[in-house]
Design an enzyme around this catalytic site. Structure first.
Site, short mmCIF file in Angstrom:
data_model
loop_
_atom_site.label_atom_id
_atom_site.label_comp_id
_atom_site.label_asym_id
_atom_site.label_seq_id
_atom_site.Cartn_x
_atom_site.Cartn_y
_atom_site.Cartn_z
N GLU A 167 -3.94 7.56 -5.33
CA GLU A 167 -3.89 6.74 -6.55
C GLU A 167 -5.01 7.22 -7.48
O GLU A 167 -6.14 7.30 -7.03
CB GLU A 167 -4.10 5.26 -6.22
CG GLU A 167 -2.88 4.65 -5.59
CD GLU A 167 -3.10 3.22 -5.10
OE1 GLU A 167 -4.23 2.71 -5.26
OE2 GLU A 167 -2.16 2.64 -4.55
N ARG A 194 0.86 -1.18 0.00
CA ARG A 194 0.00 0.00 0.00
C ARG A 194 0.90 1.23 0.00
O ARG A 194 1.96 1.24 0.66
CB ARG A 194 -0.89 0.03 1.25
CG ARG A 194 -2.04 -0.95 1.24
CD ARG A 194 -3.09 -0.57 0.17
NE ARG A 194 -4.22 -1.48 0.15
CZ ARG A 194 -4.34 -2.55 -0.64
NH1 ARG A 194 -3.37 -2.88 -1.48
NH2 ARG A 194 -5.43 -3.30 -0.60
N HIS A 243 -1.64 0.75 -9.44
CA HIS A 243 -2.19 -0.30 -8.57
C HIS A 243 -2.88 -1.40 -9.41
O HIS A 243 -4.10 -1.56 -9.37
CB HIS A 243 -3.17 0.30 -7.55
CG HIS A 243 -3.44 -0.61 -6.38
ND1 HIS A 243 -3.80 -0.14 -5.14
CD2 HIS A 243 -3.42 -1.96 -6.25
CE1 HIS A 243 -3.98 -1.15 -4.31
NE2 HIS A 243 -3.76 -2.27 -4.97
#
Ligand SMILES: O=C(O)[C@H](O)CO
Length: 304
Positions: A250, A221, A269
């Site tokens: 993100e 993360r 991601h």
């Protein structure tokens, strides 16, 4: 018999990469997309029995939970549940599940891809082939060897607690301290989950311990790494490079300083984004939701 309703996000919304898996869900449930729910809450609220969520796209907060009187489960796609307030959700008598193990291989693959791409300057090479203004290779196109290098994995501790024979089988050694791992590794890969204990686990102090030719790879993360400290470490050449699948926020704003630094690769991601893994993940979410609605044991229940 009428199918139970679920409220789902990001299936078809921007970034709704799971749209192609809707038929698998629709065998068992009627999907109410979040946008439709917001427009006609009074029609849908009492019907919804499960929420299907991927990451933090849908904020499962007090007001949403209060508005869904028959909700039984919040079913998360992926292993990380740091975006969910589990005690709050459980307080409404609602169960939470995730999809552990399903994502392991695809996430490991993205970690290895980032390591190799960074070391061997794959992105630069591609950009050179496609966009070059001259045919001269710049000195900066020289990468670094992966063969023979030491990879330090932060977060593999649980696996490494297994017998020593397993350590030997994968050629790994357990590092007793993070300092030792940081000092010894040519590539440092972060795979821990995000928790209050791991929030900004890698910061200025840790970068100062890393080798100047080392690379930081983050597939866990974004918030596990202090991004300001990372920018400084790269600018001051305390480390060679960074390759990140996860950041905060993100996606990163396009004018973020990290994106202006050479030797930085940033992905949006996508660690679990393969057809095969996504298919299994959605199937597992359906299994968890069906179990929750039947009042039985939920295979992947996450407890607070
Ligand atoms: O947590 C996970 O499994 C991935 O990061 C997808 O959210």
């Amino acid at each position: 018999m009428e199918k139970p309703c679920i409220l789902a996000t990001t299936l078809g919304a921007p970034g709704g990469i799971y749209k192609c898996f809707e038929p698998c869900i629709e065998k068992h449930f009627t999907i109410i997309p979040y946008e439709r729910f917001v427009q006609r809450k009074e029609d849908f609220a009492a019907k919804i029995q499960a929420l299907f969520v991927w990451g933090g796209a849908l904020k499962v907060d007090q007001s949403l939970l209060q508005s869904l009187p028959n909700l039984k489960a919040v079913v998360n796609g992926g292993v990380g549940v740091d975006h969910l307030d589990i005690p709050l959700i459980n307080g409404f008598g609602v169960k939470v599940s995730n999809t552990p193990h399903v994502v392991d291989n695809a996430t490991a693959d993205i970690g290895m891809s980032l390591m190799l791409a960074s070391a061997r300057k794959i992105v630069e090479g591609h950009n050179f082939s496609k966009f070059r203004e001259s045919d001269d290779f710049p000195e900066s196109s020289l990468g670094t060897d992966v063969s023979g290098a030491t990879l330090g994995i932060i977060g593999m501790v649980f696996y490494m607690l297994r017998p020593e024979s397993e350590e030997r089988a994968v050629g790994a050694t357990y590092c007793a301290s993070m300092k030792e791992l940081l000092q010894r590794s040519d590539f440092v890969m972060v795979v821990v989950n995000l928790s209050p204990q791991t929030h900004k686990l890698i910061g200025a102090k840790e970068f100062a311990m890393m080798k100047p030719n080392s690379t930081l790879i983050n597939i866990s993360r974004g918030l596990v790494v202090d991004q300001d400290a990372l920018v400084e470490a790269l600018q001051k050449k305390m480390i060679r490079a960074a390759a990140l699948d996860v950041t905060y926020p993100e996606p990163l704003p396009r004018d973020h300083p990290l994106l202006a630094i050479p030797n930085v690769i940033v992905l949006p991601h996508v660690g679990t984004h393969t057809m095969e893994t996504s298919q299994i993940m959605v199937e597992r979410m359906v299994t968890n939701a069906l179990a929750a609605l039947a009042g039985g044991q939920i295979p992947d229940e996450v407890k607070a």
